[in-house]
Design an enzyme around this catalytic site. Sequence first.
Site, PDB file in Angstrom:
ATOM      1  N   CYS A  51     -40.587 -74.746 -21.525  1.00 17.89           N
ATOM      2  CA  CYS A  51     -39.364 -74.729 -20.919  1.00 17.89           C
ATOM      3  C   CYS A  51     -39.373 -76.917 -20.297  1.00 17.89           C
ATOM      4  O   CYS A  51     -39.588 -77.528 -21.420  1.00 17.89           O
ATOM      5  CB  CYS A  51     -39.827 -74.318 -19.007  1.00 17.89           C
ATOM      6  SG  CYS A  51     -38.007 -73.647 -18.539  1.00 17.89           S
TER       7      CYS A  51
ATOM      8  N   HIS B  49     -40.805 -68.521 -21.748  1.00 15.01           N
ATOM      9  CA  HIS B  49     -42.271 -68.521 -20.572  1.00 15.01           C
ATOM     10  C   HIS B  49     -42.293 -66.914 -21.173  1.00 15.01           C
ATOM     11  O   HIS B  49     -42.130 -66.325 -21.531  1.00 15.01           O
ATOM     12  CB  HIS B  49     -41.643 -68.436 -19.798  1.00 15.01           C
ATOM     13  CG  HIS B  49     -41.145 -69.964 -18.488  1.00 15.01           C
ATOM     14  ND1 HIS B  49     -42.281 -70.772 -18.277  1.00 15.01           N
ATOM     15  CD2 HIS B  49     -39.760 -70.138 -18.399  1.00 15.01           C
ATOM     16  CE1 HIS B  49     -41.658 -71.214 -18.003  1.00 15.01           C
ATOM     17  NE2 HIS B  49     -40.056 -71.412 -17.717  1.00 15.01           N
TER      18      HIS B  49
END
Length: 492
Positions: free
Chosen positions: A330, A436
Amino acid sequence: MAEFIMVVGTSSNSGKTTITAGLCRILANKGYKVAPFKSQNMSLNSRVAKEDGEIAIAQYTQSLACRVEPSVHFNPILLKPKGNFISQVIVHGRPYKDMNYNEYRKNKDFFLKKIKESLEILDREYDYVIMEGAGSCCEINLLKDDIANLRIAELVNAKAILVADIDRGGVFASIYGTIKLLPENWRKLIKGIIINKFRGNVEVLKEGIEKIEELTGIPVLGIVPYDENLVLPEEDSQVLQSMRSFGNAKSGVEINVVRFSKISNFTDLDPLRYDAFIKFIDFDDDITGDILIFPGTRSSTKEAYYLKQHNFDEKVLEFLKDGGIVIGICGGYQVLGKELIDKEKKESDVGDIEGLKIFDAKTYFGNDKVVKNSCGFLEIDNKTFNVKGYEIHEGFTYSKEKPLIKIERGFGNCGNGFDGSIKKFGDGLAIGTYFHGIFENYEFRNYIINLIRKRKGLDEIYGDSYKDSIEKSLNYFAEVVERSVNLKPLGI
């Protein structure tokens, strides 16, 4: 119609989250349909619920304890700190506004309405709702604006349990003070007390328990022992401030993790704890591990600025050329690109900035935020892994590198059907992804760990040690609570 039980505490970190999870699993084991609930939570560790909205990691873990799909109604209000006393306010899983405390307080009635909407839904759909309070349930300077504790219990006439942490000392004073300072209408909701995190012989507490029951008129339902072996995902990044390392020091594999100042979703690291030794490093530290991870962050542009100030890009490039493996997740993926474009300074006050230039990729920040449960096919070294994850990101990335994942469901880099980047540096390997939870995919996780193990002549690992550990911890703690606490006054 559901039965409501609320777990409140004398303080933060008293053990409300784990006690709630234990009760959830006990009831799920009895065949009931159970939901966790926390009206308002503050955390940078969030997960994506079934509605493609954000909830705190604690309520996600509690949903695992309940064996139900996580819902935004388990955590209707989520506060994600951004710094300077500002938080992004998430309502029913979606970004609402950035607010300071005074703005938030003035909008209390609006948030209370949203909380009630969630409670009404859960009341219709579940047999039990196990509610968790926040911090201390009796911060008398904040009581009139508290929408996270006994005001919510009163709305649904919940039976409340007060949890007190004996490990930090002063347990009886904290119990007595909390109960006596509560308004009478809220005090009546408390049906029992749990003394949590006790070490030693319970006989030494007998006199104190008798006295506190006499003074308060409320029974102590049980004493839950302290247990260092209980491993569940942490929701509070404060635990990282003093943590230097964790994991399996005998594994033969060392992972370095860049200690970002605004690290988020650090639970991405949890699945690695059984098969690697994880060590946090600061920007001026040397890279000593076999693998280097750039985790998520609330401020990619600011982290990129600090990394460049410390010439960390040079260290990373040298590490890759020496055969190291670099993984960015991310915000950590964004900083590995060539540029981060934030002309309106939405992401931080830094604005546009160069990244570490590991990938030929540019990230553009705007007003949109991606929140998705995602899945796809990850390709690496002629191997294909079916992977799942979740995306929570501001910023779209346009990469000229080979993509890491062909998306089946989700958004990825920029909505073009692909996620991440992968690039080889001789024996070195750089990987970036918006997924994630990427290491929860045990086949991919084992593949990465085994790359290092094979280089060192170690046996390869197999199986899903992480998933097994979560289930084992939830079942184990449920047994501890059931054995240690008299649950009859709660109707369990």
